[in-house]
Design an enzyme around this catalytic site. Structure first.
Site, short mmCIF file in Angstrom:
data_model
loop_
_atom_site.label_atom_id
_atom_site.label_comp_id
_atom_site.label_asym_id
_atom_site.label_seq_id
_atom_site.Cartn_x
_atom_site.Cartn_y
_atom_site.Cartn_z
N SER A 1 0.80 -1.25 0.00
CA SER A 1 0.03 -0.05 -0.10
C SER A 1 0.83 1.26 -0.11
O SER A 1 2.04 1.23 0.08
CB SER A 1 -0.90 0.06 1.32
OG SER A 1 -0.14 0.31 2.37
N SER B 1 0.81 3.85 2.03
CA SER B 1 0.73 4.60 3.36
C SER B 1 2.05 5.10 3.88
O SER B 1 2.06 6.11 4.51
CB SER B 1 0.31 3.79 4.42
OG SER B 1 0.98 2.92 4.88
N LYS C 1 4.70 1.18 9.88
CA LYS C 1 4.66 2.43 9.82
C LYS C 1 5.82 3.17 10.51
O LYS C 1 6.98 2.23 11.00
CB LYS C 1 3.50 2.74 10.78
CG LYS C 1 2.10 2.21 10.53
CD LYS C 1 1.41 2.82 9.27
CE LYS C 1 0.33 2.29 8.83
NZ LYS C 1 -0.32 2.80 7.52
N SER D 1 -3.12 7.06 5.37
CA SER D 1 -2.57 6.11 6.12
C SER D 1 -3.39 5.87 7.41
O SER D 1 -3.99 6.53 8.06
CB SER D 1 -1.08 6.72 6.86
OG SER D 1 -0.73 5.61 7.70
#
Length: 260
Positions: free
Chosen positions: A44, A46, A107, A204
């Site tokens: 993804s 994010s 993250k 995100s």
């Protein structure tokens, strides 16, 4: 006859040695994967522009020590961490989603235990102090849906953030001047937990919303280096049925880039 027998014996011995080498190589690879470095891919956007869809990277399991989530199938044989070393502010880390511990997320560690974290007008505040944010440039990206049925060119504003207490400097993206998560409540990070955010701030799912605070036990490891990258999220890119296009779809410049 003796010559033929020796030839067959040598052939059999050669196959045996080859099989032995293959088994040893597989065993070494398994040990490295289980205890030291695990490969992950980025599915993804994010973490754009730090990490792109189609990046493949190695994650160090040694960085934070071992929990049950460090091992395949997450065997519930112990709690907490062994040989623990706490994440540092600014680390890009893989962790198990607290709400679904079968799912890996990646993250950036923004808030440490005891920190107060808040977004105000798109600026990150840690313990009441604004994190320095400097405009860099515009980041243009072609974004497609999962089946490439629709693609569009998106232009972000890219900023440079520098975290406090000697933390790293990295890039964040801003798509909307008043996005959904540009203004938040004050988050007080509990003991033994961390506040995680994606660098693509308007796109995100992180600790500002559904992810919440991440327990230390849920950390899998720290992202270290990109070893492969392919533009699989762009139109007509990296089609497995068109191998002649692969050299042009591979992002050669991202190979062996350190994750910061």
């Amino acid at each position: 006859m003796s010559l033929d027998t020796n030839s067959k014996a040598n052939t059999g011995s050669g196959w045996g040695e080859t099989a032995k080498i293959i088994v040893q190589a597989l065993a070494i690879a398994m040990v490295v994967r289980v205890f030291f470095y695990q490969p992950f891919n980025i599915p993804s956007g994010s973490m754009k522009s730090t990490l792109l869809i189609g990046d493949y990277l190695f994650v160090s399991k040694l960085a934070y020590g071992y929990s049950r989530f460090s091992f395949p199938f997450s065997p519930n044989i112990f709690s907490g961490r062994v040989l623990a070393s706490e994440p540092k502010r600014g680390d890009v880390a893989v962790f198990r989603l607290p709400q679904d511990q079968s799912v890996d997320y990646i993250k950036r560690v923004v808030g440490l235990p005891g920190d107060e974290v808040q977004m105000r007008d798109g600026t990150l505040y840690i313990n009441g102090t604004a994190v320095p944010k400097v405009f860099q440039d515009e980041f243009a990206n072609v974004e497609c849906d999962p089946y490439f049925r629709h693609c569009r060119r998106v232009v972000y504003k890219r900023y440079e953030e520098t975290l406090p207490d000697g933390g790293p400097t990295y890039s964040v993206l801003d798509l909307e001047s008043d996005g959904e998560f540009d203004n938040t409540e004050v988050f007080k990070v509990p003991a033994g937990h961390y506040f995680m955010m994606g660098d693509n701030r308007d796109n995100s799912s992180d600790s500002r919303a559904s992810v919440g605070y991440v327990p230390f036990e849920n950390f899998v490891g720290r992202a270290e280096i990109i070893f492969f990258s392919a533009a699989i999220d762009e139109p007509d890119a990296m089609r497995w049925t068109s191998p002649w296009t692969w050299p042009f779809d591979i992002r050669w410049s991202r190979f062996f880039n350190l994750v910061r």
